[in-house]
Design an enzyme around this catalytic site. Structure first.
Site, PDB file in Angstrom:
ATOM      1  N   SER A  66      -5.201  -2.752  12.759  1.00 16.72           N
ATOM      2  CA  SER A  66      -4.987  -1.648  11.831  1.00 16.72           C
ATOM      3  C   SER A  66      -4.707  -0.335  12.540  1.00 16.72           C
ATOM      4  O   SER A  66      -3.656  -0.158  13.137  1.00 16.72           O
ATOM      5  CB  SER A  66      -6.195  -1.525  10.894  1.00 16.72           C
ATOM      6  OG  SER A  66      -5.967  -0.557   9.914  1.00 16.72           O
ATOM      7  N   ASP A  71      -0.790   3.444   7.891  1.00 17.75           N
ATOM      8  CA  ASP A  71      -1.456   3.065   9.137  1.00 17.75           C
ATOM      9  C   ASP A  71      -0.738   1.839   9.702  1.00 17.75           C
ATOM     10  O   ASP A  71       0.285   1.398   9.173  1.00 17.75           O
ATOM     11  CB  ASP A  71      -2.942   2.799   8.891  1.00 17.75           C
ATOM     12  CG  ASP A  71      -3.196   1.666   7.903  1.00 17.75           C
ATOM     13  OD1 ASP A  71      -2.279   1.330   7.128  1.00 17.75           O
ATOM     14  OD2 ASP A  71      -4.296   1.099   7.912  1.00 17.75           O
ATOM     15  N   ASP A  91      -2.008  -1.077   4.919  1.00 21.01           N
ATOM     16  CA  ASP A  91      -2.850  -1.251   3.733  1.00 21.01           C
ATOM     17  C   ASP A  91      -3.356   0.097   3.219  1.00 21.01           C
ATOM     18  O   ASP A  91      -4.036   0.156   2.199  1.00 21.01           O
ATOM     19  CB  ASP A  91      -4.005  -2.226   3.979  1.00 21.01           C
ATOM     20  CG  ASP A  91      -4.980  -1.760   5.049  1.00 21.01           C
ATOM     21  OD1 ASP A  91      -4.710  -0.742   5.722  1.00 21.01           O
ATOM     22  OD2 ASP A  91      -6.021  -2.420   5.233  1.00 21.01           O
TER      23      ASP A  91
END
Length: 453
Positions: A96, A239, A243
């Protein structure tokens, strides 16, 4: 890594230090053993993606399960594919917003939600005991590349927004893909919505050369400058695994996630003529204020998107999300979704006017955030002490200790990885928020001194 492998967002670590090919393959064996069926897999563009994905996939196939390789896609694309195709589960190879030397393995449940803790524990037990389903040579699984997952995902989003209203508004947008997974989806979404897009960091690169993949204000200076220079209607930033979405308004102001959460929450309650919004205890009061003003109800949970999404399923909420830009739209899917968030905000701006005006209408609060050191073995005693000290106030213990006032709150949460407490305070002014944190920090210091004796 210790006896608990999974953190709040999967298994993460620095490549070939914390997260090795061997660990990844063994974890893949455990995942395949526990999921018992076909498993979809995707990845973001990190340089270690092929290594980790290959190792995890090999482990899954050795257990007898087939692997459906979706390629480089955002996390919510894998979740949407799993939910829509009735398969056992999914795995996303991503870290992430972490730096490029990190990678991670995130498990997805059969309904497309992030895997609940009890199922992660089952995988951990299989991993540590090495109790794998090692199939014979003629019963191992195969890997099948699959295209079309992005098309189905974007189609689902487009069906849930007023495309004509967005096209009629003739919006100009600056999109920052952070060299991440959104490069293969968000530009296409904006094109389909008839939005004129200027794209920054639109090529997938695992070193994130444009800026670090966490969409903080410091990292989005180029996006902010481009919005100002071009007179764009808004800026959109994802990001690394797309998400989450953070916005820049038409004046070039960075919007913290609580503001976009409040704007969208207000609209979702209005569209549904009421309903419940789910959000963690760490969310700003401005979210509750706008939800109740539209006749809705707020329900608070522990911090964490999986907790929020499962509470939404349980109570039939109309919307949910976190203050970090991770918003959850139940008509689309029960997980954080950056592209769905972007599309909904475009619709809202198209119908209601400039984003800066929408922000100006929100209730104003200030926050103070800090941390204080506390030995891990004292944390429970210190929190109990805190509850007693503030017994005259409304105290919420869903996640840590939250002291609620008429115009704000102070939240004390123990870190799950470090010997410290995180202290968050919110009030109508910066001074009040700071004073509340100061007071709470003193009480924590008293308790720590007491139990250290």
């Amino acid at each position: 890594m210790d006896e608990r492998l999974f953190g709040t967002n999967g298994v993460r670590g620095v490549i070939n230090q914390d997260l090795s090919a061997q660990l990844s393959m063994d974890l893949g064996k455990a995942i395949g053993t526990c999921m018992k069926g076909n498993v979809a897999i995707g990845n973001d563009p990190r340089t270690s993606a092929d290594m980790i994905k290959s190792a995890v996939a090999a482990g899954i196939m050795s257990s007898g399960a087939n692997v459906i390789d979706l390629g480089m896609v955002p996390t919510p694309v894998v979740q949407h594919y799993v939910k829509s195709n009735g398969i056992a589960g999914g795995v996303m190879i991503t870290a992430s917003h972490n730096p490029p030397e990190f990678n991670g393995i995130k498990c997805i449940d059969a309904d497309g939600t992030e895997m609940p803790r009890q199922k992660e524990e089952e995988i951990e037990r299989s991993y540590y005991k090495k109790s794998f389903s090692n199939m014979s040579w003629d019963q191992v699984g195969s890997m099948y590349p699959r295209s079309g997952a992005i098309d189905a995902y974007l189609s689902s989003i487009i069906k849930l927004v007023d495309v004509q209203a967005i096209k009629n508004a003739e919006l100009k947008v600056v999109l920052d893909c952070a060299n991440g997974a959104s490069t293969v989806s968000s530009p296409r979404l904006l094109k389909d919505l008839g939005v004129r897009a200027i794209t920054l960091n639109g090529n997938p690169m695992g070193t994130f050369p444009g800026h670090p993949s966490e969409p903080t204000e410091d990292h989005l200076k180029d996006l902010i400058a481009t919005v100002k220079e071009t007179g764009a209607d808004l800026g959109i930033a994802h990001d690394g695994d797309a998400d989450r979405t953070i916005f820049i308004d038409n004046k070039g102001h960075y919007l913290y996630g609580d503001k976009s959460l409040a704007i969208v929450a207000s609209e979702m309650v209005k569209e549904n003529n009421g309903g419940t919004v789910v959000t963690p205890v760490s969310s700003s009061n401005c979210v509750e204020d706008v939800v109740t003003a539209e006749g809705g109800k707020i329900v608070y949970t522990k911090v964490g998107a999986p907790v929020v999404s499962r509470k939404m399923i349980e109570i039939g909420a109309v919307f949910g999300g976190e203050e970090n830009g991770g918003l959850i739209f139940p008509k689309h899917q029960y997980c954080r979704d950056g592209a769905m968030t972007a599309a909904k905000m475009l619709e809202i701006v198209s119908k209601q006017g400039p984003l800066s005006d929408l922000v100006e209408k929100l209730p104003r609060y200030s926050q103070d955030k800090r941390k204080t050191v506390c030995p891990n073995d004292l944390k429970n005693s210190v929190l109990s002490y805190l509850v007693k000290q503030y017994e005259k106030e409304e105290v919420n213990t869903i996640d840590g200790v939250k002291i609620c006032y008429s115009d704000g709150w102070t939240l004390v949460r123990p870190s799950g990885t470090e010997p410290l407490f995180r202290i968050y305070s919110e009030a109508k002014t910066e001074l009040e928020a700071k004073e509340r944190s100061d007071e709470c920090e003193k009480v924590l210091a008293e308790a720590i001194r007491k139990y250290l004796k």
